[in-house]
Design a protein around this motif. Structure first.
Motif, short mmCIF file in Angstrom:
data_model
loop_
_atom_site.label_atom_id
_atom_site.label_comp_id
_atom_site.label_asym_id
_atom_site.label_seq_id
_atom_site.Cartn_x
_atom_site.Cartn_y
_atom_site.Cartn_z
N VAL A 24 0.84 -1.21 0.00
CA VAL A 24 0.00 0.00 0.00
C VAL A 24 0.87 1.25 0.00
O VAL A 24 0.61 2.21 -0.75
N ARG A 25 1.92 1.26 0.81
CA ARG A 25 2.74 2.47 0.87
C ARG A 25 3.53 2.69 -0.41
O ARG A 25 4.07 3.78 -0.63
N ARG A 26 3.59 1.67 -1.26
CA ARG A 26 4.24 1.81 -2.56
C ARG A 26 3.22 2.09 -3.67
O ARG A 26 3.57 2.06 -4.85
N GLY A 27 1.97 2.28 -3.29
CA GLY A 27 0.97 2.69 -4.28
C GLY A 27 0.11 1.58 -4.84
O GLY A 27 -0.68 1.82 -5.75
N PHE A 28 0.19 0.37 -4.30
CA PHE A 28 -0.62 -0.74 -4.79
C PHE A 28 -1.80 -0.98 -3.86
O PHE A 28 -1.82 -0.50 -2.72
N ALA A 29 -2.79 -1.72 -4.34
CA ALA A 29 -4.01 -1.96 -3.57
C ALA A 29 -4.30 -3.45 -3.51
O ALA A 29 -5.14 -3.97 -4.26
N PRO A 30 -3.63 -4.19 -2.63
CA PRO A 30 -3.84 -5.64 -2.55
C PRO A 30 -5.15 -5.98 -1.84
O PRO A 30 -5.70 -5.16 -1.09
N ARG A 31 -5.61 -7.19 -2.08
CA ARG A 31 -6.66 -7.78 -1.25
C ARG A 31 -5.99 -8.70 -0.24
O ARG A 31 -5.02 -9.38 -0.57
N ILE A 32 -6.49 -8.72 0.98
CA ILE A 32 -5.95 -9.61 2.00
C ILE A 32 -7.11 -10.35 2.66
O ILE A 32 -8.06 -9.72 3.13
N ILE A 33 -7.02 -11.67 2.67
CA ILE A 33 -8.09 -12.50 3.20
C ILE A 33 -7.56 -13.40 4.32
O ILE A 33 -6.36 -13.68 4.41
N ASP A 34 -8.47 -13.87 5.15
CA ASP A 34 -8.12 -14.83 6.19
C ASP A 34 -9.37 -15.63 6.54
O ASP A 34 -10.46 -15.07 6.64
N ARG A 35 -9.19 -16.92 6.73
CA ARG A 35 -10.35 -17.77 7.03
C ARG A 35 -10.85 -17.60 8.47
O ARG A 35 -11.98 -17.99 8.79
N GLU A 36 -10.02 -17.02 9.35
CA GLU A 36 -10.44 -16.81 10.73
C GLU A 36 -11.36 -15.61 10.83
O GLU A 36 -11.50 -14.82 9.89
N LYS A 37 -11.97 -15.44 12.01
CA LYS A 37 -12.91 -14.34 12.19
C LYS A 37 -12.24 -13.07 12.71
O LYS A 37 -12.87 -12.01 12.80
N GLY A 38 -10.95 -13.16 13.08
CA GLY A 38 -10.23 -12.01 13.58
C GLY A 38 -8.84 -12.39 14.04
O GLY A 38 -8.42 -13.55 13.86
#
Length: 359
Positions: A24-38
């Motif tokens: 993000v700080r380099r200007g990209f917009a990744p998606r980040i997922i996780d199977r846990e609830k938090g």
């Protein structure tokens, strides 16, 4: 780049969130997922190294970590309760001349909040179901969120990585049979110096570690079923949560295939001795993001695999030494620990490795 690259990060622990923050700080917009609830409620990871603090500083995470964590100034080694050595961490040649102690759950909460401030939200309860290489791209099928086709996937989904296993990226090694335990506890009358971690060794090979994580709060780890039983001064302890685990010792045969890259526990796992596991993952993630931005991902495995291998080997040697029950080896080990404690010049190489300042 002519078009915005589609990047998927699988796993929202410190490794995955570092990758997201650095992208993000380099200007990209990744998606980040996780199977846990938090964020994870209990984890072995506590110590944040100077190198990790340095990596995370440009995102604003470090400032918040420092405000919450305990700056550990020393580490004691004891044998049957008697002091062998006290290592002064303030001698580290770095402006962060300490190890920051903070439970991984709190570290993750801070990282997630900074990510949200930067416009990226972790997609919790989103599980990777299938992943396929499709030419230069990667197809990901998700449960709980929309899947799709991505240019790159960074797998930070832990020792049981579905990404790694689905793509047949071998994970060579073994798992120790000995059962370990972990606990968080409040100890109102702790009799030892504050902001000091302790390792207590015993002649039968049992050992206990304890690390301060807040006012009168401690994280204890032991190679016995009782996480506090091998640590002196814990009679008044009130345990808030505990668990048991076995130590896996494994490393991925390769860290990349096609557009998929491994980091953190998905790439390497070893004993918590040395406090390098989470920090190695943070370093992996930073390397991935930097190389992605510089279009140098072809060299990712060549850079990170040797580092992981060195720590797998070194942590096994350290583990064998601290839980030795050999009556001939123990006096020599204790003598070596005393020598290191008395001679700062002997402390520096290991302190700098643990701090992530040299490999």
């Amino acid at each position: 780049m002519a078009t915005t690259p589609q990047i998927l990060i699988v796993g929202a622990g410190p490794c995955g969130m570092t990758a997201a923050l650095e992208l993000v700080r380099r200007g990209f917009a990744p998606r980040i997922i996780d199977r846990e609830k938090g964020p994870t409620p209990l984890s072995k990871a506590v110590g944040i190294s100077p190198r990790s603090l340095e990596i995370l500083e440009p995102t604003g995470v470090t400032e918040r970590l420092l405000a919450r964590g305990v700056r550990m100034q020393a580490v004691q080694a004891r044998y049957e309760g008697d002091l062998l050595a006290a290592i002064d961490l303030s001698r580290l040649p770095h402006r962060f001349n300490f190890l920051l102690s903070l439970p991984q759950s709190e570290t993750e909460t801070i990282m997630e909040a900074v990510l949200a401030d930067l416009g990226v939200r972790v997609e919790w309860n989103a599980e990777l179901k299938a992943i396929r290489l499709a030419g230069d791209q990667v197809e990901a099928e998700l449960d709980g969120a929309a899947g799709g086709t991505f240019d790159k996937v960074f797998a930070a989904d832990g020792a049981h990585s579905r990404v790694r296993d689905s793509l047949g990226m071998g994970f060579s090694g073994y798992t120790h049979k000995r059962l370990w335990s972990i606990a968080d506890a409040e100890i109102p009358d702790w009799p030892f110096p504050p902001a000091t971690a302790m390792a207590n060794l015993h002649r039968n090979g049992d050992l206990g570690f304890i690390i301060p994580i807040g006012p009168h709060r401690f994280r204890a780890v032991s190679n016995t079923p009782d996480p506090l039983g091998k640590i002196p001064g814990t009679q008044s302890a009130k345990v808030s949560q505990s668990d048991t685990f076995h130590i896996p010792v494994r490393q991925a045969d390769r860290y990349q295939t096609g557009g998929v890259f491994l980091g953190g526990d998905a790439a390497h796992v070893h004993s918590p001795i040395g406090a390098r596991g989470m920090n190695l993952g943070i370093e992996d993630a930073a390397s991935f993001a930097r190389r992605f931005a510089q279009r140098g991902l072809d060299g990712y495995t060549a850079e990170r695999h040797p580092v992981g291998h060195r720590w797998v080997v070194l942590s096994e040697r350290m583990l064998a030494a601290v839980q030795s029950s050999n009556p001939l080896a123990i006096p020599l080990r204790n003598l070596a620990i005393r020598a290191v404690g008395r001679l700062p010049a002997l402390q520096q190489p290991m302190m700098q490795r643990i701090a992530g300042l040299r490999e």
